[in-house]
Write an enzyme that holds these catalytic residues in place. Structure first.
Site, PDB file in Angstrom:
ATOM      1  N   GLY A  17       0.925  -1.082   0.099  1.00  0.00           N
ATOM      2  CA  GLY A  17       0.155  -0.138  -0.203  1.00  0.00           C
ATOM      3  C   GLY A  17       0.847   1.179   0.011  1.00  0.00           C
ATOM      4  O   GLY A  17       0.709   2.232  -0.713  1.00  0.00           O
ATOM      5  N   ARG A  85       2.355 -13.407   3.154  1.00  0.00           N
ATOM      6  CA  ARG A  85       2.806 -14.995   3.431  1.00  0.00           C
ATOM      7  C   ARG A  85       4.095 -14.777   4.369  1.00  0.00           C
ATOM      8  O   ARG A  85       4.827 -13.907   4.125  1.00  0.00           O
ATOM      9  CB  ARG A  85       3.310 -15.513   2.115  1.00  0.00           C
ATOM     10  CG  ARG A  85       2.264 -16.348   1.294  1.00  0.00           C
ATOM     11  CD  ARG A  85       2.919 -17.345   0.595  1.00  0.00           C
ATOM     12  NE  ARG A  85       3.620 -16.611  -0.488  1.00  0.00           N
ATOM     13  CZ  ARG A  85       4.483 -17.359  -1.525  1.00  0.00           C
ATOM     14  NH1 ARG A  85       4.490 -18.636  -1.360  1.00  0.00           N
ATOM     15  NH2 ARG A  85       5.018 -16.946  -2.563  1.00  0.00           N
ATOM     16  N   ARG A  91       0.686 -19.577  -0.283  1.00  0.00           N
ATOM     17  CA  ARG A  91      -0.311 -18.601  -0.632  1.00  0.00           C
ATOM     18  C   ARG A  91      -1.795 -19.230  -0.284  1.00  0.00           C
ATOM     19  O   ARG A  91      -2.761 -18.304   0.495  1.00  0.00           O
ATOM     20  CB  ARG A  91      -0.747 -18.199  -2.000  1.00  0.00           C
ATOM     21  CG  ARG A  91       0.649 -17.622  -2.522  1.00  0.00           C
ATOM     22  CD  ARG A  91       0.409 -16.902  -3.904  1.00  0.00           C
ATOM     23  NE  ARG A  91       1.526 -16.170  -4.346  1.00  0.00           N
ATOM     24  CZ  ARG A  91       2.600 -16.692  -5.172  1.00  0.00           C
ATOM     25  NH1 ARG A  91       2.504 -17.798  -5.393  1.00  0.00           N
ATOM     26  NH2 ARG A  91       3.728 -15.950  -5.429  1.00  0.00           N
ATOM     27  N   ILE A 121      -5.011  -7.439  -5.042  1.00  0.00           N
ATOM     28  CA  ILE A 121      -3.552  -8.074  -4.915  1.00  0.00           C
ATOM     29  C   ILE A 121      -3.372  -8.947  -3.797  1.00  0.00           C
ATOM     30  O   ILE A 121      -2.672  -9.813  -4.058  1.00  0.00           O
ATOM     31  CB  ILE A 121      -2.385  -6.872  -4.738  1.00  0.00           C
ATOM     32  CG1 ILE A 121      -2.549  -5.743  -5.750  1.00  0.00           C
ATOM     33  CG2 ILE A 121      -0.987  -7.329  -4.612  1.00  0.00           C
ATOM     34  CD1 ILE A 121      -1.450  -4.652  -5.410  1.00  0.00           C
ATOM     35  N   ASN A 123      -3.677 -12.050  -1.483  1.00  0.00           N
ATOM     36  CA  ASN A 123      -3.348 -13.497  -1.630  1.00  0.00           C
ATOM     37  C   ASN A 123      -4.326 -14.461  -1.051  1.00  0.00           C
ATOM     38  O   ASN A 123      -4.665 -13.917   0.187  1.00  0.00           O
ATOM     39  CB  ASN A 123      -2.047 -13.929  -1.657  1.00  0.00           C
ATOM     40  CG  ASN A 123      -1.289 -13.714  -2.789  1.00  0.00           C
ATOM     41  OD1 ASN A 123      -1.721 -13.908  -3.976  1.00  0.00           O
ATOM     42  ND2 ASN A 123      -0.104 -13.071  -2.767  1.00  0.00           N
ATOM     43  N   ARG A 154       8.822 -10.580 -13.676  1.00  0.00           N
ATOM     44  CA  ARG A 154       9.843 -11.632 -13.263  1.00  0.00           C
ATOM     45  C   ARG A 154      10.453 -12.462 -14.342  1.00  0.00           C
ATOM     46  O   ARG A 154      11.809 -12.430 -14.335  1.00  0.00           O
ATOM     47  CB  ARG A 154       9.331 -12.432 -12.290  1.00  0.00           C
ATOM     48  CG  ARG A 154       8.973 -11.579 -10.900  1.00  0.00           C
ATOM     49  CD  ARG A 154       8.271 -12.312  -9.689  1.00  0.00           C
ATOM     50  NE  ARG A 154       8.010 -11.780  -8.492  1.00  0.00           N
ATOM     51  CZ  ARG A 154       7.534 -11.900  -7.612  1.00  0.00           C
ATOM     52  NH1 ARG A 154       6.281 -12.549  -7.823  1.00  0.00           N
ATOM     53  NH2 ARG A 154       7.377 -11.290  -6.309  1.00  0.00           N
ATOM     54  N   HIS A 178      -2.122 -17.593  -9.821  1.00  0.00           N
ATOM     55  CA  HIS A 178      -0.870 -16.872  -9.371  1.00  0.00           C
ATOM     56  C   HIS A 178      -0.490 -18.031  -8.446  1.00  0.00           C
ATOM     57  O   HIS A 178      -0.631 -17.762  -7.022  1.00  0.00           O
ATOM     58  CB  HIS A 178      -1.229 -15.625  -8.704  1.00  0.00           C
ATOM     59  CG  HIS A 178      -0.156 -14.914  -8.190  1.00  0.00           C
ATOM     60  ND1 HIS A 178       1.136 -14.867  -8.916  1.00  0.00           N
ATOM     61  CD2 HIS A 178       0.071 -14.247  -6.860  1.00  0.00           C
ATOM     62  CE1 HIS A 178       1.691 -14.106  -8.157  1.00  0.00           C
ATOM     63  NE2 HIS A 178       1.342 -13.710  -6.967  1.00  0.00           N
TER      64      HIS A 178
END
Ligand code: APR
Length: 324
Positions: A17, A85, A91, A121, A123, A154, A178
């Site tokens: 955030g 996490r 996740r 966003i 998880n 990535r 994801h």
């Protein structure tokens, strides 16, 4: 009619955030309001960011709040509320805790920002986006998740390092959920149009070695989030997830029609009906404007189906736990 500056609400003022607020301000995407349940923290973080406005030369409002009412009139809401996490935690372990949080967040978005576009966003991503859509009841083009932009970035970064080329010229895309079953699309990866597979074969003069190197990059991409978690010891990646979500928000706010991999609702595309999963979409002023369908070969389709099945398991768990 008076024009007005876009308003961006950030639900969750933690690690991601904070970077979201700073990037929104630096790019002058709109006025920012950051909500968190922790008292004073979002006010402190946004005050700190706002006080850099003269130095960085941005002129937007950046405020913090503990009252959902302040997100009223938001055009875009980016959700990071929840727990990140911890090392060794998957996740999916986060499912129950974060589902409770996302349910409350969704109810408040529905009440206070009923016309907004929502980027999730938190998880486990695919499940949290599904829950967000279910609780808000918003149309599918307005509810999406951020994962593919980051996973693809990535993958592209590892390819650039391996080939010694500018990352700016690398195009690489990751589809699917994801999680560990995500599908980096090896066949489509290219450096300014030159297939990465060919470039690796030229570099090593050996197809088997090139495949080994590509496989290693694919594996690293799938485990990239965990690699960062293991190094940080506390918390998970936050710079790159924030940058990725900002790219999505910018595509919507500036009607850019970007083609980005997004966790989007599928209504038959890719042979999947009524599920959220990562696919390339056209992202513009109307949110997810179109799902871009690529022809997958048998191997890619099998990996994609495997990934969809992993998402389905998550959704089944959510149903069993009474969230859906
Ligand atoms: N409502 C609003 N905010 C909440 C709530 C809630 N019910 N519960 C927790 N939060 C806030 C926390 O107070 C914290 O400030 O969410 C924030 C989460 O921030 P971090 O713990 O720093 O986590 P971050 O690294 O930002 O990741 C957020 O994104 O990538 C995912 O797995 C990650 O789910 C996690 C999320």
């Amino acid at each position: 009619m008076a024009f007005k500056r876009p308003k961006i609400a950030l639900i969750g003022g933690g690690q991601i955030g904070g970077v979201l607020a700073q990037l929104s301000a630096l790019r002058e995407l709109g006025d920012v309001v950051m909500y968190d349940i922790v008292e004073d923290m979002p006010q402190g973080k946004t005050l700190d960011i706002a006080e850099a406005s003269r130095v960085d030369g941005f002129d937007v409002k950046v405020n913090g709040t503990n009252d959902y009412k302040d997100i009223e009139g938001s055009d875009i809401v980016i959700v990071t509320a929840g727990l990140p996490r911890k090392p060794g935690m998957s996740r999916d372990d986060l499912l129950t805790t974060n589902a409770k949080i996302i349910k409350t967040v969704a109810e408040n978005i529905k009440q206070y920002a009923p016309d907004s576009y929502v980027i999730v966003i938190s998880n486990p991503l695919d499940a949290m986006v599904t829950l967000m859509k279910e609780v808000t009841g918003f149309p599918a083009n307005r509810v999406m998740g951020q994962a593919g932009v980051l996973d693809s970035s990535r993958f592209a970064t590892f390819i650039a390092w391996e080939l010694g080329v500018s990352v700016k010229d690398v195009n690489a895309m990751v589809l699917g959920g994801h999680g560990d079953t995500m599908v980096p699309l090896v066949r489509y990866a290219n450096v300014n149009g030159c297939p990465v597979v060919e470039l690796l074969e030229k570099k090593y003069g050996d197809k088997a070695k090139a495949k080994e190197v590509m496989d290693a990059m694919v594996e690293r991409t799938k485990k990239a989030g965990g690699e960062v978690v293991a190094l940080l010891k506390t918390g998970s990646a936050f710079y790159s997830p924030a940058s990725s979500a900002i790219q999505m928000a910018e595509a919507i706010l500036r009607d850019q029609k970007r083609v980005l991999p997004v966790c989007a609702y599928l209504d038959g595309e890719y042979g999947v009906k009524d599920f959220y999963v990562g696919v390339p979409v056209i992202l513009g002023g109307n949110g997810v404007e179109k799902v871009v369908e690529l022809d997958l070969n048998d191997e890619e389709q099998a990996m994609f189906d495997n990934s969809v099945n992993a998402v389905k398991k998550l959704i089944d768990d959510m149903k069993r736990l009474g969230f859906l």
